[in-house]
Write a protein that holds these residues in place. Structure first.
Motif, short mmCIF file in Angstrom:
data_model
loop_
_atom_site.label_atom_id
_atom_site.label_comp_id
_atom_site.label_asym_id
_atom_site.label_seq_id
_atom_site.Cartn_x
_atom_site.Cartn_y
_atom_site.Cartn_z
N PRO A 7 0.81 -1.23 0.00
CA PRO A 7 0.00 0.00 0.00
C PRO A 7 0.84 1.27 0.00
O PRO A 7 0.38 2.32 -0.47
CB PRO A 7 -0.81 -0.12 1.30
CG PRO A 7 -0.86 -1.58 1.58
CD PRO A 7 0.46 -2.11 1.13
N ARG A 10 2.33 1.54 -3.77
CA ARG A 10 1.37 1.56 -4.87
C ARG A 10 1.22 2.95 -5.50
O ARG A 10 1.17 3.07 -6.73
CB ARG A 10 0.01 1.03 -4.43
CG ARG A 10 -0.86 0.60 -5.60
CD ARG A 10 -2.28 0.28 -5.20
NE ARG A 10 -3.12 1.47 -5.23
CZ ARG A 10 -4.44 1.45 -5.29
NH1 ARG A 10 -5.08 0.28 -5.31
NH2 ARG A 10 -5.13 2.57 -5.32
N GLY A 109 -11.55 0.15 -10.15
CA GLY A 109 -10.75 -1.04 -9.81
C GLY A 109 -10.57 -1.93 -11.02
O GLY A 109 -10.65 -3.17 -10.91
N ASP A 301 -11.63 -9.94 -6.39
CA ASP A 301 -10.73 -9.01 -5.69
C ASP A 301 -10.95 -8.98 -4.18
O ASP A 301 -10.58 -8.03 -3.50
CB ASP A 301 -10.90 -7.60 -6.27
CG ASP A 301 -12.33 -7.07 -6.14
OD1 ASP A 301 -13.19 -7.80 -5.62
OD2 ASP A 301 -12.57 -5.92 -6.59
N SER A 302 -11.56 -10.05 -3.67
CA SER A 302 -11.78 -10.16 -2.22
C SER A 302 -12.04 -11.62 -1.88
O SER A 302 -12.35 -12.44 -2.76
CB SER A 302 -12.98 -9.31 -1.79
OG SER A 302 -14.18 -9.85 -2.32
N GLY A 322 -7.18 -7.74 -9.54
CA GLY A 322 -7.30 -7.48 -8.10
C GLY A 322 -5.95 -7.45 -7.42
O GLY A 322 -5.73 -6.68 -6.47
N TYR A 325 -4.36 -4.02 -7.85
CA TYR A 325 -4.94 -2.97 -7.01
C TYR A 325 -4.72 -3.20 -5.52
O TYR A 325 -4.51 -2.26 -4.76
CB TYR A 325 -6.43 -2.82 -7.32
CG TYR A 325 -6.67 -1.98 -8.55
CD1 TYR A 325 -6.67 -0.59 -8.47
CD2 TYR A 325 -6.86 -2.57 -9.79
CE1 TYR A 325 -6.85 0.19 -9.59
CE2 TYR A 325 -7.04 -1.79 -10.93
CZ TYR A 325 -7.04 -0.41 -10.82
OH TYR A 325 -7.21 0.37 -11.95
N ARG A 326 -4.75 -4.44 -5.09
CA ARG A 326 -4.70 -4.71 -3.65
C ARG A 326 -3.38 -5.30 -3.18
O ARG A 326 -3.11 -5.33 -1.97
CB ARG A 326 -5.85 -5.63 -3.26
CG ARG A 326 -7.23 -5.01 -3.52
CD ARG A 326 -8.29 -5.65 -2.68
NE ARG A 326 -7.88 -5.70 -1.28
CZ ARG A 326 -8.32 -6.62 -0.42
NH1 ARG A 326 -9.18 -7.55 -0.81
NH2 ARG A 326 -7.91 -6.61 0.83
N LEU A 330 -4.09 -9.61 -0.98
CA LEU A 330 -5.29 -10.23 -1.54
C LEU A 330 -5.17 -11.75 -1.54
O LEU A 330 -6.15 -12.45 -1.27
CB LEU A 330 -5.53 -9.73 -2.97
CG LEU A 330 -6.71 -10.35 -3.72
CD1 LEU A 330 -8.02 -10.09 -2.98
CD2 LEU A 330 -6.78 -9.82 -5.15
#
Length: 348
Positions: A7, A10, A109, A301-302, A322, A325-326, A330
């Motif tokens: 994070p 990113r 996303g 994505d989860s 995903g 982005y995460r 993830l």
């Protein structure tokens, strides 16, 4: 450690052009892997599943497209994936479509890509597959060279298959990318059948020469009708193809209308296609029956999205957008969610 760092880095990565960010991310991943900083997930025996004659340490895989040239299989494997799919690879090297060809839609996303199968070719990628240390199944996604006419597609797929097959754990036939002209026409049963027939014959020759059993899967588009899904599923059962991957990217834009970059040509992936991809799973499962493995991909994505795919009828799941982005967190989240789901689903 890597989960906490992503994070923070990113924003820097997202300040770079898409393909440049891709290169920088993999450079950092390889460094972290060499320094032992990735902290690989150790799959527990109960997380594993055997499908297509392969033992998957867990049900969470990396979709094709992220590691096109099979350069980073070991580092990616250290993130905790149960299986990895490299490619798409073609028989002959090709540069792909003109740049820019990769676009972020952060508000949604999502990504849009029109890469066009840029890759170093089957010979180079086969050599890398042979050198991997990753212990989980490693699949290779194969496609048609852009310069190959549709009427010569079967020969081109077989040419690629023969080179990579000895070093892959399974092979996925990509007839669903929107970024090679007319490729999606090959999903029509009358055009798909000769390709699969030719690949099955090539596999017979592989078994005869080496004794190696190699699953063959087909990857389909989310933009097909229910009737098209049913027709492909019937063909898969008739020919005894080993599995189906659902789905590739979409050319629809309704779900991202008005979002910056949504007008770009190419395949849309990520959160906006989750519902579209998920809708295909029960349709395919109905027509495939219970015994043909089905891999879900598209907008996962989860942990909740992964469980929803399994509930809909998938056996395994794959992620790609995903992850961008995460980040690696993830993988950890999905492994925990899938582990809880499969534990509760097991008979007592």
């Amino acid at each position: 450690m890597i989960n906490a760092l992503y994070p923070l880095i990113r924003p820097l990565l997202f300040s770079l052009e898409g393909e440049r960010a891709h290169e920088v991310t993999f450079s950092m991943l390889e460094t972290a892997h060499k320094l032992g900083l990735l902290g690989a997930h150790e799959s527990r025996p109960e997380e594993g599943v055997t499908l297509m004659g392969l033992r998957f340490p867990n049900r969470v895989g990396l979709a094709a497209g992220l590691d096109k040239n099979a350069r980073h299989i070991d580092a990616l494997g250290a993130l905790g994936f149960g299986f990895i799919e490299a490619g798409t690879v073609t028989a002959q090297p090709q540069a792909g479509n003109a740049k820019p060809r990769l676009f972020r839609l952060p508000e949604a996303g999502a990504l849009i890509n029109r890469m066009g199968f840029p890759n170093e070719g089957a010979e180079v990628i086969a050599q890398r597959l042979a050198q991997r240390r990753f212990k989980g199944p490693c699949g290779i996604n194969i496609g048609k060279n852009a310069t190959t006419p549709l009427e010569d597609a079967a020969r081109n797929y077989v040419e690629c298959f023969r080179v990579v097959a000895p070093h892959a754990d399974y092979v996925t036939v990509n007839v669903s990318s929107p970024n090679t002209a007319n490729l999606r026409q090959l999903q029509q049963v009358d055009q798909l059948r000769p390709i699969l027939d030719a690949l099955l014959e090539a596999r017979v020759q592989l078994v005869s020469s080496s004794g190696k059993q190699l699953p063959i899967l087909v990857k389909v588009s989310p933009d097909l009708s229910s009737e098209d899904f049913a027709a492909i599923a019937r063909l898969v059962r008739e020919l005894r193809i080993d599995g189906v991957i659902a789905t590739n990217t979409t050319i629809t834009r309704e779900v991202v209308k008005g979002v910056p970059n949504s007008e770009q040509q190419g395949g849309l992936s990520g959160a906006p296609i989750r519902s579209l991809a998920l809708q295909s799973i029960p349709i395919l499962r109905e027509h495939l029956g219970k015994d043909v493995p089905l891999i879900a991909v598209g907008g996962i994505d989860s942990g909740a999205a992964a469980v929803a795919a399994l509930q809909a009828g998938a056996d395994l799941i794959q992620i790609y957008t995903g992850l961008i982005y995460r980040g690696p967190k993830l993988v950890t989240e999905i492994l925990a969610a899938v582990g809880s789901f499969t534990k509760s689903a097991r008979p007592t």
